[in-house]
Design a protein around this motif. Structure first.
Motif, mmCIF file in Angstrom:
data_model
loop_
_atom_site.group_PDB
_atom_site.id
_atom_site.type_symbol
_atom_site.label_atom_id
_atom_site.label_comp_id
_atom_site.label_asym_id
_atom_site.label_seq_id
_atom_site.Cartn_x
_atom_site.Cartn_y
_atom_site.Cartn_z
ATOM 1 N N ALA A 32 0.830 -1.206 0.000
ATOM 2 C CA ALA A 32 0.000 0.000 0.000
ATOM 3 C C ALA A 32 0.868 1.260 0.000
ATOM 4 C CB ALA A 32 -0.930 -0.007 1.215
ATOM 5 N N GLY A 33 1.941 1.240 0.781
ATOM 6 C CA GLY A 33 2.832 2.391 0.811
ATOM 7 C C GLY A 33 3.504 2.633 -0.531
ATOM 8 N N TYR A 34 3.944 1.559 -1.182
ATOM 9 C CA TYR A 34 4.597 1.715 -2.489
ATOM 10 C C TYR A 34 3.588 2.216 -3.529
ATOM 11 C CZ TYR A 34 7.771 0.882 -6.361
ATOM 12 O OH TYR A 34 8.588 1.071 -7.446
ATOM 13 N N ALA A 35 2.359 1.668 -3.504
ATOM 14 C CA ALA A 35 1.333 2.125 -4.443
ATOM 15 C C ALA A 35 1.030 3.604 -4.240
ATOM 16 C CB ALA A 35 0.071 1.286 -4.269
ATOM 17 N N ALA A 36 0.968 4.025 -2.976
ATOM 18 C CA ALA A 36 0.716 5.436 -2.702
ATOM 19 C C ALA A 36 1.839 6.310 -3.240
ATOM 20 C CB ALA A 36 0.536 5.654 -1.201
ATOM 21 N N ALA A 37 3.078 5.813 -3.125
ATOM 22 C CA ALA A 37 4.222 6.589 -3.597
ATOM 23 C C ALA A 37 4.194 6.798 -5.106
ATOM 24 C CB ALA A 37 5.522 5.902 -3.189
ATOM 25 N N MET A 38 3.497 5.940 -5.832
ATOM 26 C CA MET A 38 3.398 6.085 -7.285
ATOM 27 C C MET A 38 2.463 7.225 -7.671
ATOM 28 S SD MET A 38 3.237 2.079 -8.468
ATOM 29 C CE MET A 38 2.973 2.530 -10.188
ATOM 30 N N TYR A 39 1.554 7.604 -6.780
ATOM 31 C CA TYR A 39 0.524 8.577 -7.149
ATOM 32 C C TYR A 39 0.551 9.842 -6.291
ATOM 33 C CZ TYR A 39 -1.266 4.659 -9.821
ATOM 34 O OH TYR A 39 -1.385 3.618 -10.719
ATOM 35 N N VAL A 40 1.081 9.776 -5.089
ATOM 36 C CA VAL A 40 1.194 10.967 -4.263
ATOM 37 C C VAL A 40 2.246 11.891 -4.884
ATOM 38 C CG1 VAL A 40 1.937 11.826 -1.998
ATOM 39 C CG2 VAL A 40 0.452 9.819 -2.160
ATOM 40 N N PRO A 41 1.970 13.175 -4.986
ATOM 41 C CA PRO A 41 2.926 14.068 -5.655
ATOM 42 C C PRO A 41 4.193 14.277 -4.844
ATOM 43 C CG PRO A 41 1.129 15.339 -4.679
ATOM 44 C CD PRO A 41 0.749 13.887 -4.543
ATOM 45 N N ALA A 42 5.257 14.630 -5.562
ATOM 46 C CA ALA A 42 6.510 15.005 -4.900
ATOM 47 C C ALA A 42 6.284 16.306 -4.132
ATOM 48 C CB ALA A 42 7.611 15.163 -5.937
#
Length: 435
Positions: free
Chosen positions: A266-276
């Motif tokens: 879940a954390g990795y998936a979020a990192a793909m879509y949460v903006p920098a």
């Protein structure tokens, strides 16, 4: 009076702490994340006229780059958390601070110097002025708000600037962390995790957002402050220290492995879509912290993790070399041997396997020929080695005397003689534990 490293927790004395081989096995997966993002770069950092990515199919190349986009950031974040945990766990109470600093500096500098020299000889000296390579040599380049300086010479070495800060400041940080009451450790863990969000907020709203970097959707100043500026990475390191104390104090709960894996996904998936910049650290700092503490707890209680096998532990041991070699093997070696060629998907997969094998071989050579000998011969001073030898000799002296006394002749009809003929009773040990 020489300053010494204090005990972390009087209820968890250092010599009795168990080894944590599963955490060693986990290290390699973090290094592998960094490998994927480095090997899929659309522009070569050494030769910007061509790609590192070997895939000619644009849809495949872009799909892989999108999937592994956060991988490099997250792999480094995992290492910073793990450093705080492992260094706190492995504290040697009473060790002089100077001896601790010596061991930690020897851990990173020999590998760094070898790869720095290789990069300078192979490519970097052609375009790197002294004002750039000198800070990199002494691992202060990440303190400078200049992207080309931060990523100069052997680019992956930028993270060692943060590690060096962690190592030097650890004795002072430990004095503070050990004073936290056990009941308050959870609040401190939550606070340090939340602080990473605070760094992202400052980066987004208080720093200039232009001009933008070509690959990273941030300005150079934003990227520096949020990602490569060493003080801003201290929160991950301190969180690792606090988590180590929680496990030492027996306060970390048993979390099923399935839940830990689900949280990581879940954390990795979020990192793909949460903006920098929030996808650099903030969205995965909790999943990584949970994984590290849970795996450590499993090792302490003898719960199988499948991460402590011989192969994974070996891969974990060579992971530092594997990481540090990537700037030379991937950014220079791939283009030096294959040019800027890109290939059909089956051949490109073989190229990726070849790049992985070459990087792993280089990492193993660095571990076997540089890191291990350096730790063996340089991590302790000659005086420290002499003191250790004298201490070992002093410990063995009573055993020699006892053996000599047992061999002395006794009269067969005296009480001592009769006692000598009786079988020896085993010496009782507290709790049945080995000394």
């Amino acid at each position: 009076m020489t300053a010494t490293i204090p005990e972390v927790d009087s209820d968890a004395p250092g010599p009795r702490r168990k080894a944590l081989p599963s955490l060693t096995g986990m290290r390699f997966f973090a290094a592998l994340l960094v490998f994927f993002i480095h090997s899929l770069q659309p522009i070569g950092p050494v030769d910007p006229t061509g790609p590192v990515n070997p895939f000619a199919d644009e849809s495949v190349a872009q799909g892989l780059l999108k999937f592994f986009g956060p991988a490099g950031y997250l792999g480094v974040s995992f290492f910073f958390l793990l450093s705080g945990f492992v260094i706190t766990w492995s504290v040697r109470p009473g060790e002089p601070v100077t001896a601790y600093w010596r061991r930690r500096i020897v851990k990173i500098f020999p590998n760094h110097l070898v790869m720095w020299t290789a990069a300078m000889l192979l490519f970097a000296s052609a375009y790197t002025p002294m004002s750039t390579w000198l800070p990199n040599l002494f691992l202060v380049n990440s303190w400078i708000n200049e992207f080309t300086v931060q990523m100069s010479v052997n680019a992956p070495s930028w993270s060692l600037c943060s590690e060096l800060l962690f190592y030097l400041s650890f004795p002072l940080l430990l004095l503070a962390v050990r004073r936290i009451k056990v009941d308050n450790l959870w609040w401190w863990a939550a606070g340090t995790a939340a602080a990473t969000v605070g760094v992202g907020l400052v980066t987004t709203f208080l720093l200039p957002d232009s001009p933008r970097l070509p690959v990273i959707p941030l300005s150079p100043t934003q990227n520096w402050f949020n990602y490569t500026f060493p003080p801003m990475r201290m929160f991950e390191f301190v969180l690792g220290m606090v988590l180590a104390r929680l496990v030492m104090a027996g306060r970390w709960p048993r979390i099923p492995a399935g839940w830990v894996v689900a949280l990581l996904v879940a954390g990795y998936a979020a990192a793909m879509y949460v903006p920098a910049p929030f996808n650099f650290v903030s969205v995965t700092v909790v999943p990584f912290g949970v994984a590290i503490a849970s795996v450590a707890r499993a090792d302490v209680h003898g719960v199988p993790t499948h991460l402590d096998g011989r192969i994974l532990v070996w891969l974990g041991n060579v992971s530092f070399g594997f990481y540090l070699c990537q700037g030379v093997v991937l950014f220079w070696g791939r283009q030096a041997l294959l040019g800027n060629g890109q290939y059909g998907t089956p051949v490109a997969i073989l190229v990726m396997i070849g790049m992985f094998a070459a990087t792993l071989l280089a990492g193993w050579l660095l571990y076997a020929c540089v890191e291990t000998p350096a730790m063996r011969y340089l991590s302790r001073s000659r005086a420290d080695r002499a003191r250790a030898a004298r201490a070992a000799e002093a410990r063995s002296a009573p055993e020699v005397q006892a053996a000599s006394g047992a061999a002395a002749p006794r009269a067969p009809h005296t009480a001592a003689g009769r006692a000598a003929r009786l079988p020896a009773r085993p010496t009782p040990r507290p709790g049945g534990c080995a000394p």
